[in-house]
Write a protein that holds these residues in place. Structure first.
Motif, short mmCIF file in Angstrom:
data_model
loop_
_atom_site.label_atom_id
_atom_site.label_comp_id
_atom_site.label_asym_id
_atom_site.label_seq_id
_atom_site.Cartn_x
_atom_site.Cartn_y
_atom_site.Cartn_z
N LEU A 279 -0.33 74.36 -37.85
CA LEU A 279 -0.04 75.81 -37.84
C LEU A 279 -1.21 76.60 -38.41
CD1 LEU A 279 3.72 75.95 -38.93
CD2 LEU A 279 2.75 76.43 -36.66
N THR A 280 -1.83 76.06 -39.45
CA THR A 280 -2.95 76.77 -40.07
C THR A 280 -4.13 76.90 -39.12
OG1 THR A 280 -2.27 75.98 -42.26
CG2 THR A 280 -4.52 76.81 -42.04
N ARG B 77 2.04 71.86 -41.25
CA ARG B 77 1.31 72.93 -41.94
C ARG B 77 -0.15 72.95 -41.51
NH1 ARG B 77 1.58 72.70 -48.13
NH2 ARG B 77 0.50 74.69 -47.84
#
Length: 386
Positions: free
Chosen positions: A108-109, A105
């Protein structure tokens, strides 16, 4: 602490919203497309204020920042204006992604943040988009660096927390080891008391009983009465000794509780059997005392009566126990043999009485009266936290 962090997060969010909307308003697009600009400003304010939201929303807030950045870029592109992005909210969103997100996460952010930054510049055809080297450097500085700083800060915080936890565990282990050492030492003392003192005290009681039976047959009532007192004293000593041994072993319970002022009747009976009649007066309403203070007062009365029995004239003594709102008082008096007033014999147990009273902030006064024939002991101890 939590409220302070929440206030600081809100200050950061409000500052980002003010700076980002101000830069957009000053770029000239407001006079050309006021309604569209107001709509984009509202989005900027919402996305920036969301920076004060809980950490679990870091990914959503970062995506919101990208959406607002693209909307701002489209607005600029349609009206042919030079891009003037304010990156405060974008930078804080990248930092939050690095500090609060982990694993896939987090990666990806930061990738979405970088893609949004590049897309915004390409849409408006800014000078930065015309040089790929400048575009990469700017993207790294705006999208990647805050994320790296956030990850470093989180790792450092975790490292410090781990050190604090290790220190806390070491301190707990030390306290446990100390408590174990104290328990072992108390057990050793209890064994010594049991092996040495209890043996001799029991022997005293047994021999005194045998002697009493022999003298009873001979008709010597005075000696029989004295030996009965010795037996009683030895039994009382064994009871106290066993109670102390149980306490040292950590086995004290309600059935073997430490004595208090409510138990002085046994002391009165004991010294009465030895030939000292005690008049007891209770002044005031008895109150519930802390266990440690109650035991101390019992031991003080015990020592006072023992001194009166040993050093006073045979006969009687007077004991007044006073309960006041903020203190407990003990006043005792008994006749003593004729002595020189200038050099009276001071019972040795008074030192122990004074030390016990001083542990609770109390005072002790003692001495002969004006006739030189009566000994007085006055103890006053405040009632408070033990």
């Amino acid at each position: 602490m939590t409220r302070s962090l929440a206030r600081q997060s809100l200050v950061v969010a409000i500052t980002a919203a003010v700076v980002d909307t101000t830069i957009l308003a000053l770029c000239g697009v407001f006079s050309t497309a006021p309604w569209q600009t107001l709509a984009v400003m509202a989005g900027i304010v919402a996305a920036d204020l969301a920076l004060a939201a809980p950490p679990r929303t870091a990914a959503v807030v970062a995506v919101a920042q990208v959406v607002v950045r693209l909307a701002e870029s489209v607005l600029m592109m349609r009206h042919g204006l030079t891009v003037r992005f304010a990156d405060v909210g974008y930078l804080v969103a990248g930092y939050r992604a690095g500090a609060w997100l982990t694993g896939l996460r987090s990666f990806l952010t930061v990738a979405i943040l970088c893609a949004g930054f590049v897309t915004g510049h390409l849409l408006v055809g800014s000078a930065t988009a015309g040089d790929w080297r400048l575009l990469i450097a700017t993207t790294v500085s705006v999208g990647v660096v805050p994320w790296l700083v956030g990850r470093y800060t989180a790792a450092r915080g975790a490292y410090i927390a781990d050190l604090e936890q290790q220190a806390s565990l070491r301190e707990q282990e030390q306290r446990t080891a100390l408590a174990r050492a104290v328990a072992d030492e108390r057990a050793a003392i209890a064994r010594d008391l049991h092996d040495v003192i209890s043996h001799h005290v029991s022997a005293i009681g047994i021999h005194a009983g045998a002697a009493r039976l022999a003298l009873a047959d001979a008709g010597d009532t005075a000696a029989t009465r004295s030996l009965s007192a010795v037996e009683s004293s030895s039994r009382a000593a064994m009871v106290d000794l066993r109670r102390q041994l149980d306490m040292l072993h950590g086995r004290e319970d309600d059935s073997q509780r430490q004595p208090g002022l409510s138990d002085i009747d046994g002391l009165i009976d004991h010294v009465g059997a030895a030939g000292l009649e005690v008049e007891v007066v209770v002044d005031g309403t008895p109150v519930t005392l802390p266990d440690s203070l109650d035991l101390t007062l019992y031991r003080i009365v015990q020592e006072i009566l023992t001194n009166a029995l040993r050093h006073g004239d045979p006969g009687h003594a007077r004991l007044v126990i006073g309960y006041r709102r903020d203190r407990v008082t003990i006043a005792a008096s008994n006749p003593v043999p004729a002595v020189t007033v200038s050099s009276p014999e001071v019972p040795r147990g008074l030192g122990g009485i004074r030390r016990r009273a001083e542990l609770f902030g109390g005072t002790v006064r003692y001495g002969l009266d004006s006739t030189g024939r009566e000994w007085h002991v006055d103890v006053e101890i405040p009632i408070g936290e033990s």
